[in-house]
Scaffold this active site. Structure first.
Site, short mmCIF file in Angstrom:
data_model
loop_
_atom_site.label_atom_id
_atom_site.label_comp_id
_atom_site.label_asym_id
_atom_site.label_seq_id
_atom_site.Cartn_x
_atom_site.Cartn_y
_atom_site.Cartn_z
N VAL A 103 0.08 -0.75 3.60
CA VAL A 103 0.08 0.64 2.92
C VAL A 103 1.11 1.51 3.13
CG1 VAL A 103 -2.43 0.33 2.67
CG2 VAL A 103 -1.54 1.56 4.65
N HIS A 119 -3.44 -3.50 -1.08
CA HIS A 119 -4.53 -2.51 -0.44
C HIS A 119 -4.08 -0.96 -0.58
CE1 HIS A 119 -5.85 -6.04 2.29
NE2 HIS A 119 -6.41 -6.17 1.14
N CYS A 154 -8.20 19.05 -4.25
CA CYS A 154 -7.75 18.99 -5.62
C CYS A 154 -7.47 20.06 -6.23
CB CYS A 154 -8.76 18.02 -6.29
SG CYS A 154 -8.31 17.46 -7.78
N GLY A 194 3.45 -12.44 8.18
CA GLY A 194 2.81 -11.57 9.21
C GLY A 194 1.38 -11.14 8.84
N THR A 195 0.64 -12.08 8.29
CA THR A 195 -0.77 -11.71 8.07
C THR A 195 -1.81 -12.56 8.98
OG1 THR A 195 -2.50 -11.32 6.45
CG2 THR A 195 -0.84 -12.95 6.00
N SER A 196 -3.01 -12.10 9.48
CA SER A 196 -3.99 -12.73 10.14
C SER A 196 -4.67 -13.70 8.97
CB SER A 196 -4.79 -11.82 10.91
OG SER A 196 -5.63 -11.32 9.76
N ALA A 238 8.79 -11.58 11.99
CA ALA A 238 9.60 -11.52 10.72
C ALA A 238 10.98 -11.06 10.69
CB ALA A 238 8.40 -10.34 9.85
P1 OAD Z 1 -3.64 -8.36 11.06
O1 OAD Z 1 -3.46 -7.06 12.14
O2 OAD Z 1 -4.99 -8.81 10.81
O3 OAD Z 1 -2.81 -9.39 11.34
C1 OAD Z 1 -1.52 -9.20 11.85
C2 OAD Z 1 -0.84 -10.63 11.86
O4 OAD Z 1 0.76 -10.45 12.16
C3 OAD Z 1 -1.27 -11.47 13.00
O5 OAD Z 1 -1.67 -12.56 12.47
C4 OAD Z 1 -0.02 -11.51 14.06
O6 OAD Z 1 0.28 -12.62 14.61
C5 OAD Z 1 1.08 -11.21 13.12
N1 OAD Z 1 2.25 -10.89 13.77
C6 OAD Z 1 2.38 -9.76 14.67
N2 OAD Z 1 3.63 -9.43 15.00
C7 OAD Z 1 4.26 -10.16 14.09
C8 OAD Z 1 5.82 -10.29 13.65
N3 OAD Z 1 6.57 -9.36 14.57
N4 OAD Z 1 6.43 -10.85 12.71
C9 OAD Z 1 5.41 -11.67 11.95
N5 OAD Z 1 3.91 -11.70 12.00
C10 OAD Z 1 3.48 -10.87 13.06
O7 OAD Z 1 -2.96 -7.61 9.73
P2 OAD Z 1 -3.23 -7.98 8.16
O8 OAD Z 1 -3.37 -9.67 8.12
O9 OAD Z 1 -2.21 -7.37 7.40
O10 OAD Z 1 -6.90 -3.78 5.15
O11 OAD Z 1 -4.58 -7.45 7.90
C11 OAD Z 1 -5.12 -7.50 6.54
C12 OAD Z 1 -5.84 -6.19 6.34
O12 OAD Z 1 -6.77 -5.97 7.14
C13 OAD Z 1 -5.29 -5.08 6.12
O13 OAD Z 1 -4.23 -4.85 4.90
C14 OAD Z 1 -6.10 -3.91 6.39
C15 OAD Z 1 -6.94 -4.54 7.49
O14 OAD Z 1 -8.09 -4.13 7.74
C16 OAD Z 1 -7.03 -2.40 4.59
O15 OAD Z 1 -6.91 -1.63 5.27
C17 OAD Z 1 -7.87 -2.69 3.44
#
Ligand code: OAD
Length: 251
Positions: A103, A119, A154, A194-196, A238
């Protein structure tokens, strides 16, 4: 050169259309905490049910708004990292569809245009009651996450202003979702950075792309549920991997 880098560069040269899916790890090296990081993760320190749902906002708008003001301040104070800049550079040589769960606005500030925000966007405020957009607001500066701040009102209906993000229990913005699906369906190579891979439906996009024949590359220091889908798992951050890819492709 790392073996993974050689493989990713070879795939890049062999394909025509690339899509990138980013998550919180993309912005970690800009100092923005991820959600599920073991030490600093937002959801390790804060309860999303108290801070990131419509019910929570209805019950205590000042608590929720204050928490987002704290997050907005962190993002405002941060700068895009070398990974964000590398993605913008990659897109300057060939079309790259960028889909992000983040975001923050660091992709845009690095020079990427047209990022699809699955998101929502932290600074795209809107009215909680009538949904009309609110202008970019002057924000109080504070570094305390749980300080109550009354949300602005608002100008149309007087309802409280909420951040433009997707909260738990809410649907993804329809157009962003359909654009994201189209982006991965149109790609022969999908980089997942960089996503879980725990939050659906976004987390399902790499497998969807894979089933349609795309090569999937994961860039993440840790393994995730997406790892078994990936053709290449590159255990790198990243801000290190993506600039290395730019350099390799320029050779
Ligand atoms: P997470 O916090 O779940 O996962 C972050 C990921 O980034 C993990 O797999 C880490 O291993 C990896 N990571 C950490 N440091 C890194 C780096 N320097 N380079 C690359 N990777 C790295 O975050 P998201 O997967 O984005 O939703 O979470 C998904 C959603 O859950 C978010 O958008 C948010 C949250 O609830 C909403 O707010 C709707």
């Amino acid at each position: 050169m790392a073996e993974e880098l050689i493989r990713v560069a070879a795939h890049w040269h062999a394909v025509r259309r690339v899509a990138v899916l980013t998550g919180a790890g993309m912005s970690a090296e800009s100092g923005i905490p991820t959600f599920r990081g073991a030490h600093n993760g937002l959801w390790q320190r804060f309860d999303p049910m108290q801070l990131a749902t419509a019910e929570a906002f209805r019950a205590d708008p000042a608590l929720v708004w204050g928490w987002y003001v704290w997050r907005m301040g962190m993002v405002r104070a941060a700068a895009p990292n070398a990974g964000h800049r590398a993605l913008a550079a990659l897109a300057s040589t060939q079309p790259v569809a960028l889909v992000t769960q983040n975001v923050d606005d660091l992709h845009e500030r690095a020079g990427s245009s047209g990022a699809i925000h699955l998101h929502g966007e932290l600074f795209a405020h809107r009215c909680f009651d009538c949904s009309r957009p609110a202008p970019d607001l002057p924000l109080p500066n504070h570094d305390t996450p749980l300080l109550r701040v009354e949300p602005p009102r608002c100008v149309h209906c007087g309802g409280p202003i909420r951040p433009g993000v997707v909260w738990f229990g809410e649907s993804l913005p329809e157009r962003a979702w359909s654009n994201a699906v189209a982006a991965v369906e149109g790609a022969d190579l999908v980089l997942v950075v960089g996503t879980s891979g725990l939050v659906h439906p976004a987390a399902g996009l790499p497998l969807h792309a894979k089933r349609r024949g795309a090569v999937v590359v994961e860039i993440n220091p840790e393994s995730t549920p997406i790892s078994p889908t990936a053709d290449v798992t590159w255990r790198e951050s990243a801000a290190r991997a993506l600039p290395a890819l730019v350099t390799a492709l320029a050779r």
